[in-house]
Design a protein around this motif. Structure first.
Motif, mmCIF file in Angstrom:
data_model
loop_
_atom_site.group_PDB
_atom_site.id
_atom_site.type_symbol
_atom_site.label_atom_id
_atom_site.label_comp_id
_atom_site.label_asym_id
_atom_site.label_seq_id
_atom_site.Cartn_x
_atom_site.Cartn_y
_atom_site.Cartn_z
ATOM 1 N N SER A 9 -9.550 2.506 -3.170
ATOM 2 C CA SER A 9 -8.883 2.619 -4.466
ATOM 3 C C SER A 9 -9.649 1.929 -5.594
ATOM 4 C CB SER A 9 -7.468 2.047 -4.375
ATOM 5 O OG SER A 9 -7.501 0.691 -3.954
ATOM 6 N N ILE A 47 -0.536 10.637 -4.104
ATOM 7 C CA ILE A 47 -0.290 9.688 -3.022
ATOM 8 C C ILE A 47 1.147 9.173 -3.076
ATOM 9 C CG2 ILE A 47 -0.909 7.410 -2.121
ATOM 10 C CD1 ILE A 47 -3.782 7.955 -2.956
ATOM 11 N N VAL A 56 0.429 1.756 0.600
ATOM 12 C CA VAL A 56 -0.983 2.013 0.858
ATOM 13 C C VAL A 56 -1.769 0.715 0.706
ATOM 14 C CG1 VAL A 56 -3.031 3.296 0.114
ATOM 15 C CG2 VAL A 56 -0.775 4.376 0.018
ATOM 16 N N SER A 62 -8.837 6.333 -0.427
ATOM 17 C CA SER A 62 -7.952 7.208 -1.188
ATOM 18 C C SER A 62 -8.674 8.427 -1.765
ATOM 19 C CB SER A 62 -7.305 6.423 -2.341
ATOM 20 O OG SER A 62 -6.595 5.314 -1.853
ATOM 21 N N ILE A 118 -8.287 14.137 -1.811
ATOM 22 C CA ILE A 118 -7.524 13.048 -1.215
ATOM 23 C C ILE A 118 -7.338 13.364 0.266
ATOM 24 C CG2 ILE A 118 -5.374 11.728 -1.308
ATOM 25 C CD1 ILE A 118 -5.048 12.892 -4.195
ATOM 26 N N LEU A 126 -1.811 9.585 4.568
ATOM 27 C CA LEU A 126 -3.073 9.302 3.895
ATOM 28 C C LEU A 126 -3.978 8.633 4.912
ATOM 29 C CD1 LEU A 126 -4.696 9.188 1.176
ATOM 30 C CD2 LEU A 126 -3.821 6.865 0.926
#
Length: 228
Positions: A9, A47, A56, A62, A118, A126
């Motif tokens: 991220s 997300i 997350v 990500s 993603i 994820l």
């Protein structure tokens, strides 16, 4: 060839800016979805929409980026068609709803596409580890080549053969190192091409000199024969 990189991220903002800026500076374009929100915002919203059981983690991947380079053997006049076909294949493989962008850059000797997505699993998690597995990396190139050749109706060099060992090594690098190494390889290729051209010119001049020498020898022999 295609090369996949993964980003946590903390790197997303930088990468999204890189995609846009490089495209603007080198007459590039985006084949990805047209949205009214930024790439970063889309990633955040996509997300957030997942039914995740836990928050997350900051070190979670990500964003994934698949770099697809236009082969040297492919017709440059069909560039957009090539990248549109590659986009179709990748968006179907990784999910249309997960596509962030697909910017085409021309800041190196060969145009290339950054297909950003993603990593969402089929069951809505994820997880880049579950999406980009060893099996996935092993099957990506042959699957892509079959799809591209079927769609484009011609040979497409997606697979890496034994003569492209350097590309195999590059495919395991991070994006920055990959781009830097590609640029260095292209510089060396260009330098080698110049040296080859210079060598060919020297060989041509040598050949002409030998022919002139042979002609002079023949002329001298003919003069000697007349004198006799």
């Amino acid at each position: 060839m295609a090369h996949i990189a993964k980003y946590q991220s903390g790197a997303i903002g930088h990468m999204c800016a890189l995609y846009e800026n490089e495209a603007m500076q080198a007459n590039g374009y985006n084949l990805g979805p047209k949205r009214l929100i930024s790439q970063v915002q889309f990633i955040s919203e996509r997300i957030s929409a997942l039914a995740l059981k836990r928050h997350v983690r900051k070190d979670a991947v990500s964003l994934c980026d698949c770099i697809v380079t236009l082969p040297r053997s492919f017709d440059d006049n069909r560039e957009r068609e090539f990248f549109k076909t590659a986009y179709t294949f990748l968006s179907q493989r990784y999910g249309v709803d997960n596509v962030v962008s697909a910017y085409i850059h021309r800041n190196t000797s060969r145009p290339h596409m950054h297909f950003a997505w993603i990593p969402v699993t089929e069951d809505g998690r994820l997880s880049a580890k579950s999406v980009v597995t060893r099996l996935e990396l092993k099957t990506l190139h042959p699957d892509m080549q079959r799809f591209m050749e079927s769609s484009l109706g011609c040979k497409v060099e997606i697979l890496l053969d034994s003569e492209k060992a350097g590309e195999r090594i590059l495919s395991g690098l991070g994006l920055k190192d990959y781009i830097d190494a590609k640029a260095e390889l292209e510089r060396l290729d260009s330098e080698i091409a110049v040296k080859k051209s210079q060598l060919n010119e020297i060989l041509r001049q040598e050949h002409e000199a030998r022919e002139r020498l042979a002609e002079l020898i023949r002329s001298a022999e003919q003069e000697d024969a007349k004198g006799d």
